[in-house]
Design an enzyme around this catalytic site. Structure first.
Site, PDB file in Angstrom:
ATOM      1  N   ASP A 105       0.830  -1.212   0.000  1.00 11.63           N
ATOM      2  CA  ASP A 105       0.000   0.000   0.000  1.00 11.63           C
ATOM      3  C   ASP A 105       0.863   1.260   0.000  1.00 11.63           C
ATOM      4  OD1 ASP A 105       0.664  -0.746   2.730  1.00 11.63           O
ATOM      5  OD2 ASP A 105      -0.660   0.855   3.408  1.00 11.63           O
TER       6      ASP A 105
ATOM      7  N   GLU B 296       0.057  -0.973   5.712  1.00 12.95           N
ATOM      8  CA  GLU B 296       1.193  -0.595   6.565  1.00 12.95           C
ATOM      9  C   GLU B 296       1.099   0.886   6.900  1.00 12.95           C
ATOM     10  OE1 GLU B 296       5.174   0.924   7.670  1.00 12.95           O
ATOM     11  OE2 GLU B 296       3.951   1.529   5.964  1.00 12.95           O
TER      12      GLU B 296
END
Ligand SMILES: [Zn+2]
Length: 383
Positions: free
Chosen positions: A72, A134
């Protein structure tokens, strides 16, 4: 085998901003691995919108290195990009795009070197761990490491390729944030004793947090590599009340703790809870059960602690020619992997200075150096 630039361009092409799905990006990686004969396990979120990928090359009865990264990226909204953030472009030896350094560059380098290892007869396994979220609550790393714990998988060490310009990091603070909600009893402001003012109780709670923070500041860690060398607190949001002439019924406080490695967050929370029980909670008694307060843990990311015997540190120091490791102020998924009982090293291409900004980039030489470092390291750890 594809070169890291081509792979990076493909990875950047997926808009994996944390609030969006990363499934297309994970599918791309899974298909790429399948083409070189590596099977993956996909671990999805409850709603199926997000996924982590776990894959193993080589034997499954031995401990092996985990190459870890998050798929991400942070949002581009409100940032002034010179070019389309989801189209990788090269200008003067720099590759620009969202995630170019944080941290699709490392994933691209791993995918570039992997096919040659997939063909070899590995004596020790290599694992790949790619996550989601994350940049938000680290739900992906939590889910993936829970899965590994259930499967009884303990790595030999974990290499996380966050952008460090290939410097070695073995320590960072933990972060956690909390939401405290206080419910009082409203009433006319002319009769303050008939009600219970939530804002007033909120102010008492803020004082408890401030005193706890002060206590940590008074006892800094000796030989700390952090600035400041103690756990810190931040009061991030406060909301409450409706009007100047109404006893405030509600107060909401959002606060954060950055825990210094070696400081026990649970003990800190117990300390806050004990003081709250002593100083604030008795005031609810007359108004119970109508009035009360509660705190919820919104996110909790463990710190990364340096360990004495870290094989990753030994290998990467030797191969990069560095003789030290560093501590950083940003959090990573490292604490989750360390929770599996194996050491962690953070080392990846690109600079954190370019991360999360408009025109995020990674230098060509960083990609080249990372590929060379991966090739040497993987050859060594799979012997
Ligand atoms: Zn990152």
């Amino acid at each position: 085998m594809l070169d890291p630039e081509t792979l990076l361009s493909q990875l950047v092409g997926f808009d994996t901003t944390s609030h969006r799905s990363n499934r297309a990006c994970i599918d791309f990686i899974r298909n790429y691995l399948e083409d070189v004969g590596v099977q993956s396990t996909i671990i999805t979120s409850d709603d199926g919108n997000k996924a982590c990928l776990w894959a193993t090359l080589g034997p499954t009865d031995k401990k092996g290195l985990v190459l870890a990264g998050h798929t991400d990226v942070v949002p581009v909204e409100g940032q002034n990009w010179t070019s389309d953030p989801f189209v990788l472009i090269e200008r003067a030896g720099k590759f620009y795009g969202r995630g170019a350094c944080d941290m699709k560059a490392f994933i691209a380098c791993v995918l570039a070197v992997l096919p040659s290892f997939a063909k070899r007869d590995l004596q020790r396994p290599l694992h790949l761990a790619f996550t989601h979220d994350e940049e938000t609550d680290m739900a992906g790393a939590r889910r993936l490491t829970d899965h590994l714990r259930k499967e009884g998988i303990v790595p030999s060490w974990t290499w996380i390729g966050e952008p460090t310009e290939l410097y070695l990091i073995d320590q960072h603070k933990g972060t956690a944030f909390f939401e405290t909600k206080i419910t009082g009893v409203p009433g006319h402001s002319s009769k303050p004793d008939k009600g219970l003012n939530a804002i007033e109780l909120g102010a008492q709670f803020l004082d408890i947090i401030k005193r706890t923070a002060h206590g940590r500041k008074q006892k800094p860690f000796a030989d700390s590599r952090f600035d400041p060398p103690y756990s810190t607190f931040n009061l991030g949001i406060i909301e409450g009340g409706t009007a100047e002439n109404i006893i405030a019924e509600h107060c909401r406080i959002v606060w954060q703790v950055r825990t210094h490695p070696g400081d026990d967050l649970d003990k800190t929370l117990d300390e806050i809870e004990r003081t709250t029980t002593k100083e604030i909670k008795p005031r609810f008694a007359v108004f119970a059960p109508r009035a009360g307060m509660s705190t919820c843990i919104c996110s909790r990311v463990p710190p990364l602690m340096p360990v004495a015997d870290n094989p990753g540190e030994e290998i990467l120091k030797r191969l990069t020619g560095r003789n030290d490791t560093q501590a950083v102020s940003f959090g990573t998924e490292g604490g989750f992997y360390q929770g599996l009982g194996a050491p962690v090293i953070i080392c990846g291409p690109g600079s954190i200075d370019q991360a999360h900004k408009a025109d995020e980039y990674v230098n060509r030489e960083q990609l080249t150096a990372c590929v060379a470092l991966l090739e040497k390291t993987l050859a060594e750890v799979t012997k």
